[in-house]
Design an enzyme around this catalytic site. Structure first.
Site, PDB file in Angstrom:
ATOM      1  N   LYS A   1       0.846  -1.199   0.000  1.00 46.74           N
ATOM      2  CA  LYS A   1       0.000   0.000   0.000  1.00 46.74           C
ATOM      3  C   LYS A   1       0.882   1.250   0.000  1.00 46.74           C
ATOM      4  CE  LYS A   1      -3.793  -2.401   2.210  1.00 46.74           C
ATOM      5  NZ  LYS A   1      -4.432  -2.856   3.432  1.00 46.74           N
TER       6      LYS A   1
ATOM      7  N   GLN B   1      -4.870  -1.797   9.617  1.00 43.95           N
ATOM      8  CA  GLN B   1      -4.605  -3.117   9.033  1.00 43.95           C
ATOM      9  C   GLN B   1      -5.093  -4.222   9.971  1.00 43.95           C
ATOM     10  OE1 GLN B   1      -3.294  -3.716   5.846  1.00 43.95           O
ATOM     11  NE2 GLN B   1      -3.940  -5.797   6.330  1.00 43.95           N
TER      12      GLN B   1
ATOM     13  N   ASP C   1     -11.201   2.601   3.868  1.00 38.72           N
ATOM     14  CA  ASP C   1     -11.437   1.165   3.704  1.00 38.72           C
ATOM     15  C   ASP C   1     -12.934   0.869   3.585  1.00 38.72           C
ATOM     16  OD1 ASP C   1      -9.382  -0.613   3.399  1.00 38.72           O
ATOM     17  OD2 ASP C   1      -8.908  -0.751   5.534  1.00 38.72           O
TER      18      ASP C   1
END
Ligand code: NAP
Length: 298
Positions: A57, A101, A124
């Site tokens: 990422k 994460q 997200d």
């Protein structure tokens, strides 16, 4: 009569094209003297897969000209400390979006943490506000993998209106949002959707009636050719590392028995190189939207 060969949906190429588009837009922003979009990843612990996702990422954010930061914490961090970090990120005007994460260590309630993220910075798309807005077809950050799949369908020009789509797997981050997005009103949606899971009976018979099948269950080679009707579109979300004698020591496969299923499909995503590359690109797209305040105006 010979079958027409399936068209491979090239996620790698589509993702690379989108990255070029983002990169161009960021370069234009910088030319105008504006700061670049800033994406932060919060990483707790040393899980190998999480480390490599975050690295990827970070790398791809930098490739398109974003500012990218990683906030790293030991796996002993307390829930309170993590929530304090989130408060800080929510209030930092130089951060456009951030991701936590997953997975998080056992002492931390992941749902509580994700709810603490400001919906405005939730690139997200995991916050209940964004999930609810998606359900109501209001502007929202879409979860990256389903968003990536919808983009693959759109950019491949696959007709979806009135088609029967079978989604296998009902996770919060893939299967369930996928079913919602495909059943919404609009171009590249308007499907009649059946959502299957581990308690579904007769999956094979249901799949045989599908025009489009999205498989996201985490079982290598689950979808076999005898479950697929001629001409169906097959989207494979699964990622599995299978050890072998090659130099690398492994190869990657999906949830679909690709070699046999592709003989029957009109379109199919390969693994690797199908859905995978679209996930990070969708996160970058969401971050650019956050920067431009496209979803939430203030
Ligand atoms: P998950 O949270 O483990 O959910 C799996 C789902 O599959 C559950 O809903 C489960 O049903 C269902 N399921 C399990 N076995 C089944 C069976 N035999 N028949 C029917 N349904 C079954 O998985 P996920 O996070 O959605 O991930 C799925 C796969 O996609 C994994 O391989 C993951 O690595 C991969 N993935 C890839 C990307 C990407 O970027 N390409 C992104 C995310 C995930 P129940 O609900 O009844 O338990």
């Amino acid at each position: 009569m010979e079958n027409k060969p399936a068209i491979l949906i090239d996620g790698k190429l589509i993702a690379s094209n989108i990255k070029e588009e983002i990169k161009k837009e960021v370069a234009e922003l910088l030319d105008k003297g504006q700061r670049p979009p800033h994406l932060v990843a919060v990483l707790v612990g040393n899980d190998g897969a999480s480390l490599s996702y975050v690295k990827s990422k970070e790398k791809q954010s930098k490739e398109v000209g974003f500012m990218s930061s990683v906030y790293r914490f030991p796996s002993t961090i307390t829930e309170k400390e993590l929530l304090q970090t989130i408060d800080f990120l929510n209030n930092d005007n130089d951060v456009d979006g951030y991701i936590i994460q997953l997975p998080l260590p056992k002492q931390i309630d992941a749902k509580k943490v994700l709810e603490h993220v400001s919906p405005k910075k939730d690139v997200d798309g995991f916050h209940p506000t964004n999930a609810g807005r998606m359900l109501l077809s209001l502007p929202s950050y879409l979860p990256a993998t389903p968003y990536g799949i919808m983009t693959l369908i759109e950019r491949s020009g696959i007709e979806t209106a009135g088609k029967h789509c079978v989604v296998i797997g009902r996770s919060d981050i893939v299967g369930t949002p996928m079913a919602v997005l495909l059943s919404r009103k609009g171009k590249y949606a308007d499907c009649t959707v059946t959502l299957c899971h581990s308690r579904t009976k007769n999956i094979k018979e249901i799949c045989l009636t599908a025009d489009i099948i999205v498989v996201a269950i985490g079982k290598p080679h689950f979808l076999t050719a005898d479950m697929v009707k001629e001409g169906a579109v097959v989207i494979d979300v699964g990622i599995h590392r299978i050890e072998d004698d090659s130099e690398k020591g492994y190869h990657i496969v999906g949830d679909v028995d690709f070699d046999n299923v592709k003989q029957k499909c009109s379109y199919i995503t390969p693994v690797p190189g199908g859905v995978g590359p679209m996930t990070i690109v969708s996160l970058l797209t969401n971050t650019l939207k956050a920067y431009k305040k496209e979803i939430y105006k203030d």
